[in-house]
Design a protein around this motif. Structure first.
Motif, mmCIF file in Angstrom:
data_model
loop_
_atom_site.group_PDB
_atom_site.id
_atom_site.type_symbol
_atom_site.label_atom_id
_atom_site.label_comp_id
_atom_site.label_asym_id
_atom_site.label_seq_id
_atom_site.Cartn_x
_atom_site.Cartn_y
_atom_site.Cartn_z
ATOM 1 N N ASP A 1 0.821 -1.206 0.000
ATOM 2 C CA ASP A 1 0.000 0.000 0.000
ATOM 3 C C ASP A 1 0.858 1.259 0.000
ATOM 4 N N PHE A 2 1.902 1.265 0.822
ATOM 5 C CA PHE A 2 2.778 2.435 0.884
ATOM 6 C C PHE A 2 3.427 2.689 -0.469
ATOM 7 N N ARG A 3 4.022 1.663 -1.035
ATOM 8 C CA ARG A 3 4.704 1.839 -2.318
ATOM 9 C C ARG A 3 3.723 2.241 -3.408
ATOM 10 N N LYS A 4 2.558 1.612 -3.435
ATOM 11 C CA LYS A 4 1.595 1.850 -4.506
ATOM 12 C C LYS A 4 1.019 3.262 -4.437
ATOM 13 N N LEU A 5 0.719 3.750 -3.237
ATOM 14 C CA LEU A 5 0.157 5.090 -3.115
ATOM 15 C C LEU A 5 1.220 6.166 -3.276
ATOM 16 N N PHE A 6 2.387 5.963 -2.671
ATOM 17 C CA PHE A 6 3.442 6.977 -2.741
ATOM 18 C C PHE A 6 4.031 7.034 -4.151
ATOM 19 N N THR A 7 4.270 5.874 -4.745
ATOM 20 C CA THR A 7 4.881 5.863 -6.080
ATOM 21 C C THR A 7 4.125 4.899 -6.995
ATOM 22 N N SER A 8 4.646 3.691 -7.171
ATOM 23 C CA SER A 8 4.068 2.754 -8.131
ATOM 24 C C SER A 8 4.562 1.346 -7.822
ATOM 25 N N THR A 9 3.785 0.349 -8.229
ATOM 26 C CA THR A 9 4.256 -1.023 -8.098
ATOM 27 C C THR A 9 5.278 -1.351 -9.189
ATOM 28 N N ARG A 10 5.361 -0.516 -10.203
ATOM 29 C CA ARG A 10 6.379 -0.670 -11.240
ATOM 30 C C ARG A 10 7.617 0.143 -10.872
ATOM 31 N N ASP A 11 8.731 -0.200 -11.488
ATOM 32 C CA ASP A 11 9.938 0.608 -11.354
ATOM 33 C C ASP A 11 9.867 1.714 -12.408
ATOM 34 N N GLU A 12 9.293 2.852 -11.999
ATOM 35 C CA GLU A 12 9.072 3.949 -12.937
ATOM 36 C C GLU A 12 9.060 5.269 -12.189
ATOM 37 N N ASP A 13 9.030 6.369 -12.950
ATOM 38 C CA ASP A 13 8.961 7.699 -12.359
ATOM 39 C C ASP A 13 7.517 8.101 -12.117
ATOM 40 N N LEU B 1 0.356 4.215 8.816
ATOM 41 C CA LEU B 1 -0.735 3.953 7.890
ATOM 42 C C LEU B 1 -2.011 3.726 8.692
ATOM 43 N N THR B 2 -3.075 4.453 8.348
ATOM 44 C CA THR B 2 -4.366 4.297 9.005
ATOM 45 C C THR B 2 -5.462 4.278 7.944
ATOM 46 N N GLU B 3 -6.614 3.716 8.313
ATOM 47 C CA GLU B 3 -7.729 3.622 7.365
ATOM 48 C C GLU B 3 -9.022 4.082 8.002
ATOM 49 N N GLN B 4 -9.855 4.748 7.181
ATOM 50 C CA GLN B 4 -11.166 5.180 7.638
ATOM 51 C C GLN B 4 -12.034 5.474 6.425
ATOM 52 N N ASP B 5 -13.268 4.986 6.459
ATOM 53 C CA ASP B 5 -14.259 5.284 5.419
ATOM 54 C C ASP B 5 -13.755 4.968 4.017
ATOM 55 N N GLY B 6 -13.069 3.834 3.875
ATOM 56 C CA GLY B 6 -12.619 3.417 2.567
ATOM 57 C C GLY B 6 -11.410 4.153 2.025
ATOM 58 N N MET B 7 -10.731 4.912 2.881
ATOM 59 C CA MET B 7 -9.555 5.666 2.455
ATOM 60 C C MET B 7 -8.340 5.242 3.281
ATOM 61 N N LEU B 8 -7.196 5.086 2.616
ATOM 62 C CA LEU B 8 -5.927 4.868 3.306
ATOM 63 C C LEU B 8 -5.251 6.214 3.482
ATOM 64 N N ARG B 9 -4.723 6.426 4.677
ATOM 65 C CA ARG B 9 -3.974 7.646 4.980
ATOM 66 C C ARG B 9 -2.558 7.261 5.386
ATOM 67 N N ILE B 10 -1.592 7.911 4.770
ATOM 68 C CA ILE B 10 -0.184 7.732 5.125
ATOM 69 C C ILE B 10 0.327 9.040 5.702
ATOM 70 N N ARG C 1 -9.071 2.865 -0.899
ATOM 71 C CA ARG C 1 -8.776 1.456 -0.669
ATOM 72 C C ARG C 1 -9.125 0.624 -1.895
ATOM 73 N N ALA C 2 -10.228 0.932 -2.545
ATOM 74 C CA ALA C 2 -10.622 0.169 -3.731
ATOM 75 C C ALA C 2 -9.571 0.272 -4.830
ATOM 76 N N ASP C 3 -8.954 1.453 -4.977
ATOM 77 C CA ASP C 3 -7.908 1.622 -5.990
ATOM 78 C C ASP C 3 -6.662 0.827 -5.621
ATOM 79 N N LEU C 4 -6.326 0.827 -4.343
ATOM 80 C CA LEU C 4 -5.126 0.115 -3.897
ATOM 81 C C LEU C 4 -5.292 -1.392 -4.038
ATOM 82 N N ASP C 5 -6.525 -1.874 -3.907
ATOM 83 C CA ASP C 5 -6.790 -3.310 -4.032
ATOM 84 C C ASP C 5 -7.022 -3.746 -5.472
ATOM 85 N N ASP C 6 -7.099 -2.788 -6.382
ATOM 86 C CA ASP C 6 -7.334 -3.086 -7.796
ATOM 87 C C ASP C 6 -6.001 -3.435 -8.453
#
Length: 259
Positions: A8-20, A131-140, A178-183
């Motif tokens: 979740d941290f990597r995906k929201l902060f940057t990307s699951t790919r090695d990219e800019d 990392l915390t979650e509320q109402d379907g949103m991840l907060r970092i 959260r739905a985007d992070l799980d997609d």
């Protein structure tokens, strides 16, 4: 499979790919002095590029580099001088700055993620991520405590051991669905947030005498938004970046220092 907090941290902060990936920062710099009202100084606009490189299933590096400039809070024009209303004197102010590359190393832990930072223009004392979650949103929330300085009038960054540096605290707060992070089809979902930067001493270029500056601080507060590296979130700002940093652009493509 990588642990979920790390993913979740990597995906929201940057990307699951090695990219800019880019984050755009739009903020306001304020001066706080004991016994005086808070004073707006300049607007700060920054683009930070982050490049992820996978080390293992549960660790990576995130290299970052940034360019930024400052605008007059009244006229909106890019500044090179500032009228200090406290002293009545006009002083030379930084027009722009560039910093990096610096590198985060991110590693999964049993309870979340561990993040370290090597930043040449700063001495990092502590970095904590929650990392915390509320109402379907991840907060970092990412807090960085370090010693560093504000850009000098020539745009350079002071040595962290110099008199132009002071204790500093940066907090990045990022939100994602959260739905985007799980997609699995989304490798770098939308992210938005806010940031603060506190410097425990007013920059010397403000032209304050020692007694007036004592106990004062500079604070930057603003909003931040994530985008693909080639996306233009703010066309006006994009043109200003191209004007100030022509060597960092090829047409409408930004060229980070690592290329």
């Amino acid at each position: 499979m990588a642990p979920q907090p790390y993913r979740d941290f990597r995906k929201l902060f940057t990307s699951t790919r090695d990219e800019d990936v880019a984050w755009w920062y739009f903020g306001q710099v304020y001066l706080q002095l004991p016994g005086r009202p808070e004073q707006a100084v300049v607007q700060a606009e920054t683009i930070m590029l982050y490049r992820t490189a996978t080390l293992s299933e549960d660790s990576c590096t995130i290299k970052w580099w940034e360019i930024g400039y400052f605008r007059d809070p009244v006229t909106g024009e890019i500044i090179d001088q500032w009228l200090n209303p406290i002293t009545g004197r006009t002083v030379k102010a930084p027009r722009s700055f560039e910093e990096g590359p610096a590198t985060y190393t991110v590693t999964a832990t049993d309870t979340g993620v561990d993040v370290t930072l090597v930043q040449h223009a700063a001495k990092v004392d502590r970095l904590a991520v929650t990392l915390t979650e509320q109402d379907g949103m991840l907060r970092i929330d990412q807090e960085e405590v370090k010693r560093r300085g504000f850009p000098l009038p020539d745009g350079s960054l002071p040595d962290p051991d110099s008199i132009d540096a002071a204790p500093a605290r940066t907090v990045l707060t990022m939100y994602g669905r959260r739905a985007d992070l799980d997609d699995a089809a989304q490798v770098s979902p939308e992210g938005k947030g806010a940031y603060t930067f506190e410097l425990a001493s007013p920059p010397a270029w403000l032209g304050l005498d020692e007694e007036t500056a004592r106990g004062g601080k500079a604070i930057v507060r603003g909003t931040m938004a994530k985008a693909p590296a080639d996306a233009i979130l703010n066309p006006g700002a994009w043109q200003r970046f191209k004007q100030i940093f022509p060597n960092r652009f090829a047409g409408d493509v930004i060229k980070p220092v690592w290329e």
